[in-house]
Motif scaffolding. Structure first.
Motif, mmCIF file in Angstrom:
data_model
loop_
_atom_site.group_PDB
_atom_site.id
_atom_site.type_symbol
_atom_site.label_atom_id
_atom_site.label_comp_id
_atom_site.label_asym_id
_atom_site.label_seq_id
_atom_site.Cartn_x
_atom_site.Cartn_y
_atom_site.Cartn_z
ATOM 1 N N MET A 1 18.955 -5.397 1.105
ATOM 2 C CA MET A 1 17.790 -4.873 0.394
ATOM 3 C C MET A 1 16.474 -5.278 1.049
ATOM 4 S SD MET A 1 18.955 -2.833 -1.701
ATOM 5 C CE MET A 1 17.417 -2.369 -2.472
ATOM 6 N N THR A 2 16.458 -6.359 1.835
ATOM 7 C CA THR A 2 15.250 -6.644 2.634
ATOM 8 C C THR A 2 15.080 -5.557 3.697
ATOM 9 O OG1 THR A 2 16.455 -8.064 4.209
ATOM 10 C CG2 THR A 2 15.487 -9.126 2.277
ATOM 11 N N PHE A 3 16.193 -5.145 4.291
ATOM 12 C CA PHE A 3 16.180 -4.062 5.271
ATOM 13 C C PHE A 3 15.735 -2.759 4.609
ATOM 14 C CE2 PHE A 3 18.844 -0.806 7.654
ATOM 15 C CZ PHE A 3 18.028 -0.766 8.768
ATOM 16 N N GLY A 4 16.379 -2.430 3.475
ATOM 17 C CA GLY A 4 16.028 -1.206 2.768
ATOM 18 C C GLY A 4 14.617 -1.235 2.217
ATOM 19 N N GLY A 5 14.155 -2.427 1.782
ATOM 20 C CA GLY A 5 12.812 -2.535 1.240
ATOM 21 C C GLY A 5 11.743 -2.181 2.249
ATOM 22 N N ILE A 6 11.894 -2.671 3.479
ATOM 23 C CA ILE A 6 10.916 -2.336 4.533
ATOM 24 C C ILE A 6 10.990 -0.856 4.882
ATOM 25 C CG2 ILE A 6 10.247 -2.736 6.925
ATOM 26 C CD1 ILE A 6 11.202 -5.600 6.651
ATOM 27 N N LEU A 7 12.219 -0.343 5.041
ATOM 28 C CA LEU A 7 12.373 1.065 5.407
ATOM 29 C C LEU A 7 11.749 1.984 4.359
ATOM 30 C CD1 LEU A 7 16.060 1.139 6.713
ATOM 31 C CD2 LEU A 7 13.991 1.213 8.079
ATOM 32 N N GLU A 8 11.963 1.639 3.096
ATOM 33 C CA GLU A 8 11.473 2.504 2.027
ATOM 34 C C GLU A 8 9.968 2.412 1.866
ATOM 35 O OE1 GLU A 8 12.049 3.265 -2.771
ATOM 36 O OE2 GLU A 8 13.080 1.602 -1.786
ATOM 37 N N ASN A 9 9.437 1.210 1.763
ATOM 38 C CA ASN A 9 8.035 1.028 1.408
ATOM 39 C C ASN A 9 7.078 1.210 2.572
ATOM 40 O OD1 ASN A 9 8.118 0.142 -1.543
ATOM 41 N ND2 ASN A 9 9.630 -1.209 -0.616
ATOM 42 N N LYS B 1 0.830 -1.193 0.000
ATOM 43 C CA LYS B 1 0.000 0.000 0.000
ATOM 44 C C LYS B 1 0.867 1.247 0.000
ATOM 45 C CE LYS B 1 -3.898 -2.162 2.397
ATOM 46 N NZ LYS B 1 -4.776 -2.098 3.570
ATOM 47 N N ASP B 2 0.257 2.349 -0.404
ATOM 48 C CA ASP B 2 0.963 3.620 -0.418
ATOM 49 C C ASP B 2 1.476 3.910 0.990
ATOM 50 O OD1 ASP B 2 1.633 6.353 -0.371
ATOM 51 O OD2 ASP B 2 0.318 6.712 -2.091
ATOM 52 N N MET B 3 2.779 4.299 1.048
ATOM 53 C CA MET B 3 3.395 4.501 2.353
ATOM 54 C C MET B 3 2.751 5.656 3.122
ATOM 55 S SD MET B 3 7.047 6.285 1.346
ATOM 56 C CE MET B 3 7.557 4.940 0.320
#
Length: 474
Positions: free
Chosen positions: A326-334, A3-5
């Motif tokens: 990138m799993t870490f970055g993926g959660i932080l970003e999205n 969903k939109d962050m």
């Protein structure tokens, strides 16, 4: 789909909690336990997932965030795999040995420091690794330089400057591929764009080391270590200037704007053919070099360290680290955590110059706090990519800034993996070599200056903006 962050707001306070857990665990694991950074990144990922879940995201959404992060790194991972293959092929084909052999022939007493910069740059360009360059040619260079009574820090500074120039500009470098891949920038466009900040920096470095080296006029330089390496290479490989045609072909392909993957594949094929038909190796040996790396039996530890490397399996560490990061970055970003953090940063970052400076500072801060060079590229890349596009700045401005601030500054922190490696390998700590690592602190300075004056800052038009936004939505 995620969903939109903006639907589930996460405050700055909550957003920094995963970073704090990751930083503390990273410092303990890397500095004290002297272990790999993968587990601290997984801890950061777990904490980020908990924070996201606490703010109303479902586990399915969190999983999608991680997968979306990994998906962004897939182009870089493909290139990294090919890099492992080409290193194994070029070593087996005698191409790397030929480049090193003729490079080492350039050493002269009066130009020792500037020559070390050039040699390390050539070797690092050839193999795409600053660490391997420092652990081989660098170690030999330290022994020679010390025999000439040149200060250890000065020698190390020349070695580091050359090694990181080659690492930064080589299409075989994992950090170069990461910066390009994570920002969606064509690899060779990224390298070309780095010329504007990197070439002035290496030019300044060469001038500085030329001036510093003029004071050393010791005659009868001890060339024992260099001769031993050259003799060993002559014994193990057929050294021929004709082998230099292979990297020249790859360079020509790049100049003709051939995409990175086909260009690298051509290099792999030519290297493999060189190993079979020029070096006299078997098909089995060439396949092994591609899979597990080239293996050379030698009593010379420097030669073994330099040539026993490459292959697909040598890239598993970098690939696995990238996936975890990138799993870490993926959660932080999205989840909107990075947006919460960057919103605070951008309050003080005015204009393009302020944005470039923020990226540089973020990369340096990540190197200092997370103790890992790769993370200084991975995390800031996802923090700033949307802002660059929204401000109509081409992503290659970001990819260049990531390397200008992340790749080269890792050497200035003793607790960073790069600083630890240098101290152990060259037996010189950052307090001695820091002031002489001219290239490494000149690059970020030039990058920030160019950002503020707007020199070689590439913008995008509305059509390109829509294309980049559409690509983000995939």
């Amino acid at each position: 789909m995620v969903k939109d962050m903006t639907t589930k707001k996460i405050s700055f306070f909550w957003a920094v909690i995963p970073f704090l857990f990751m930083i503390v665990s990273m410092l303990y694991t890397v500095v004290i336990l002297e272990s790999a950074p993968h587990i601290p990144l997984m801890i950061g990922t777990a904490i980020a997932a908990i924070v996201a879940y606490y703010h109303g995201y479902t586990w399915k959404e969190i999983e999608d965030m991680m997968y979306k992060g990994i998906r962004l790194a897939l182009p870089a991972i493909v290139i990294i795999i090919l890099v492992g293959l080409i290193i194994g092929a070029w070593i087996g084909g005698g191409i790397v040995a030929t480049m090193i052999y003729y490079g080492l022939k350039l050493i002269t007493p009066s130009l020792f420091l500037v020559t070390m910069v050039i040699i390390c740059a050539i070797v690092s360009l050839a193999i795409g690794s600053s660490w391997s360059t420092m652990a081989t040619v660098g170690v030999a260079g330290m022994g020679i330089g010390l025999s000439m009574d040149i200060p250890a820090g000065m020698i190390a500074g020349a070695i580091i400057s050359g090694a990181y120039f080659g690492d930064k500009m080589s299409p075989l470098s994992d950090t170069t591929n990461l910066a390009a891949g994570l920002t969606g920038t064509n690899l060779f466009e990224h390298i070309k764009h780095m010329f504007y900040t990197t070439v002035p920096a290496i030019t300044i470095s060469l001038i500085v080391f030329f001036i510093l080296g003029k004071q050393f006029t010791v005659e009868g330089i001890n060339k024992g270590k260099i001769e031993a390496i050259n003799n060993e290479m002559l014994d193990k490989f057929l050294i021929s200037p004709w082998l230099l045609i292979v990297p020249l072909i790859v360079i020509i392909l790049v100049a003709l704007k051939v995409p990175a993957i086909p260009a690298l594949v051509v290099g792999i094929v030519l290297g493999t053919l060189s190993q079979i038909f020029i070096q006299g190796g078997s098909i089995h040996d060439s396949v092994q070099a591609l899979q597990t790396g080239y293996v050379l039996e030698s009593k010379n530890e420097l030669v073994k360290e330099l040539f026993n490397r490459g292959g697909l399996e040598s890239m598993f560490y970098t690939i696995s680290m990238t996936i975890v990061a990138m799993t870490f970055g993926g959660i932080l970003e999205n989840s909107g955590m990075l947006k919460a953090i960057i919103t605070q940063i951008l309050k003080v970052a005015k204009g393009t110059g302020g944005l470039i400076a923020s990226v540089i500072i973020s990369c340096i801060g990540t190197n200092a706090s997370c103790s890992e060079q790769y993370i200084s590229i991975v995390v800031p890349s996802r923090m700033y990519i949307h802002t660059f596009i929204d401000k109509r700045l081409h992503p290659k401005n970001l990819s260049r800034a990531l390397e200008d601030g992340g790749t080269v500054t890792s050497v200035f922190f003793l607790w960073n993996t790069c600083g630890v490696f240098i101290a152990q390998t060259l037996n010189v700590n950052v307090m001695e070599y820091g002031i002489y690592a001219v290239f490494n602190y000149t690059v970020p300075i030039i990058s920030v200056i160019f950002g503020y004056i707007g020199y070689k800052i590439i913008t995008i038009n509305e059509e390109e903006y829509k294309q980049f936004k559409d690509a983000e939505a995939l």
